[in-house]
Design an enzyme around this catalytic site. Structure first.
Site, PDB file in Angstrom:
ATOM      1  N   GLU A 200       0.708   4.388 -15.446  1.00  0.00           N
ATOM      2  CA  GLU A 200       0.659   3.096 -14.743  1.00  0.00           C
ATOM      3  C   GLU A 200      -0.515   2.321 -15.358  1.00  0.00           C
ATOM      4  O   GLU A 200      -0.333   1.274 -15.963  1.00  0.00           O
ATOM      5  CB  GLU A 200       0.469   3.322 -13.240  1.00  0.00           C
ATOM      6  CG  GLU A 200       0.400   2.038 -12.412  1.00  0.00           C
ATOM      7  CD  GLU A 200       0.116   2.292 -10.928  1.00  0.00           C
ATOM      8  OE1 GLU A 200      -0.365   3.398 -10.581  1.00  0.00           O
ATOM      9  OE2 GLU A 200       0.365   1.373 -10.114  1.00  0.00           O
ATOM     10  N   ASP A 278       7.194   0.683  -4.218  1.00  0.00           N
ATOM     11  CA  ASP A 278       5.829   1.225  -4.236  1.00  0.00           C
ATOM     12  C   ASP A 278       5.118   1.043  -2.888  1.00  0.00           C
ATOM     13  O   ASP A 278       5.117   1.960  -2.073  1.00  0.00           O
ATOM     14  CB  ASP A 278       5.020   0.604  -5.383  1.00  0.00           C
ATOM     15  CG  ASP A 278       3.920   1.520  -5.906  1.00  0.00           C
ATOM     16  OD1 ASP A 278       3.818   2.660  -5.437  1.00  0.00           O
ATOM     17  OD2 ASP A 278       3.166   1.091  -6.804  1.00  0.00           O
TER      18      ASP A 278
HETATM   19  N1  HPA Z   1      -0.524   4.133  -7.880  1.00  0.00           N
HETATM   20  C1  HPA Z   1      -1.359   5.106  -7.538  1.00  0.00           C
HETATM   21  N2  HPA Z   1      -1.570   5.455  -6.283  1.00  0.00           N
HETATM   22  C2  HPA Z   1      -0.945   4.796  -5.316  1.00  0.00           C
HETATM   23  C3  HPA Z   1      -0.084   3.767  -5.610  1.00  0.00           C
HETATM   24  C4  HPA Z   1       0.152   3.422  -6.961  1.00  0.00           C
HETATM   25  O1  HPA Z   1       0.934   2.524  -7.330  1.00  0.00           O
HETATM   26  N3  HPA Z   1       0.379   3.318  -4.417  1.00  0.00           N
HETATM   27  C5  HPA Z   1      -0.186   4.070  -3.455  1.00  0.00           C
HETATM   28  N4  HPA Z   1      -1.014   4.962  -4.001  1.00  0.00           N
HETATM   29 ZN    ZN Z   2       3.089   4.586  -6.291  1.00  0.00          ZN
END
Ligand code: HPA
Ligand code: ZN
Length: 338
Positions: A200, A278
């Site tokens: 990410e 998400d």
């Molecule tokens: N990334 C990492 N941790 C998280 C996320 C995310 O998108 N959403 C909730 N915790």
């Molecule tokens: Zn997430």
């Protein structure tokens, strides 16, 4: 409304990347703060919404952990989860795979059982009343030490009937999958499937570690895979699904413009991307809104939307039989709606 937008709304969908704590709407946050006598730095809905400006993942996480501090009782977790599922029923989501973050609660003195029982009460009800099937995935907070993840795993081992898999979330940079290799080894021995947030914000190397060290069966986010052609080739060959979250990517600056979202490149590279929300309350949209945002920005055509919809079922952890019947339902819908 254009045909493709109506198609997206009506299409049977599965959501594979959803943090239940990220569905806490500002209205419910303030109502639970009152009900539970929890002090928040916000007085009004507008105050809460004003805090939802993030320049990166960590900015968001700070607000997310603060928000979840209003969740204290089994009833709170039930109310939160049921509100999400009722919304999903209205968006024609028929299957959900939900993350929860027990360490975000046990660290505040809320018991693991309180969290899990409230969530599963709502999932059981949704199965009967809303015809939504579900899987629950417990995430380890990767910014916390390995021994705390082991403690959390031992709580999960007492509730295997309710927890299907384990995942890895929270602050990615500086907390590589390798930090949790032993915890994930143990989790797999105990029979849990594994997934992990990777790529990410973190580099492609973290995706490689998630595959090789954590033996994940799905990659959460994974946007940065496109920087590594060998890795793209490898993941495409396995057909492994990736859970892409367009509005999250925009709000956390993983992409700076939705028109530059790599989703089409992923499809063209033979990867198996899926569309997910998400943390919908924080990022401005649930499933339908995520599909619409990316469809509009990239001008995705009907075949591309159908591919994404199909991927949501092929990439799910439904049993082979249930997957087949969901795909049949999906194909019937496509035929009738066209
Ligand atoms: N990334 C990492 N941790 C998280 C996320 C995310 O998108 N959403 C909730 N915790
Ligand atoms: Zn997430």
């Amino acid at each position: 409304m254009a045909f493709i937008q109506r198609f997206i709304e009506k299409m049977p969908k599965a959501e594979l990347h959803l943090h239940i704590e990220g569905t806490l709407e500002p209205e419910m946050m303030l109502a639970l703060a009152r009900r539970n006598n929890v002090k928040l730095p916000y007085q009004t809905i507008e105050d809460v919404k004003a805090a939802y400006r993030f320049s990166c993942l960590q900015d968001f996480l700070d607000v997310y952990y603060l928000g979840m501090s209003v969740l204290l009782t089994r009833q709170d977790f039930y109310d939160l989860t049921l509100a999400y599922l009722e919304k999903m029923a209205r968006q024609n989501v028929i299957h959900v795979e939900i993350f929860f973050d027990p360490q975000g609660h046990t660290s505040r003195g809320v018991s693991f059982d309180t969290v899990l029982s409230g969530i599963t009460d709502a999932l059981d009800q949704a199965k009967c009343d809303l015809k939504i099937s579900s899987r629950l995935i417990m995430c380890f907070l990767r910014h916390l030490p390995e021994d705390e993840a082991f403690e959390t795993l031992s709580s999960a081992c007492k509730c295997k009937d309710h927890i299907y898999g384990v995942g890895l979330d929270s602050s990615e940079n500086g907390h590589p999958p390798s930090k949790f290799q032993r915890v994930f080894d143990q989790a797999r021995k105990e029979g849990f499937i594994t997934v992990a947030h990777a790529g990410e914000e973190g580099p492609p190397e973290y995706i490689r570690q998630a595959l090789d060290l954590l033996h994940v069966q799905r990659i959460d986010h994974g946007n940065r895979i496109l920087e590594d052609a060998d890795l793209v080739h490898r993941v495409a060959k396995t057909g492994m699904a990736m859970t892409i979250c367009p509005l999250s990517n925009l709000r956390l600056n993983v992409v700076d413009d939705m028109k530059k979202h790599p989703l089409r490149q992923m499809l063209n590279a033979g990867l198996c991307p899926t569309i997910n929300s998400d943390d919908p309350s924080y990022f401005g949209g649930y499933m339908t809104e995520n599909y619409l945002a990316v469809q509009t920005a990239l001008d995705l055509d009907l075949d591309e939307i159908k591919q994404l919809g199909r991927n949501s079922f092929t990439g799910s952890f439904l049993s082979t039989r249930d997957k087949q019947s969901a795909l049949q339902r999906f194909d019937d819908f496509c035929q009738k709606f066209s």
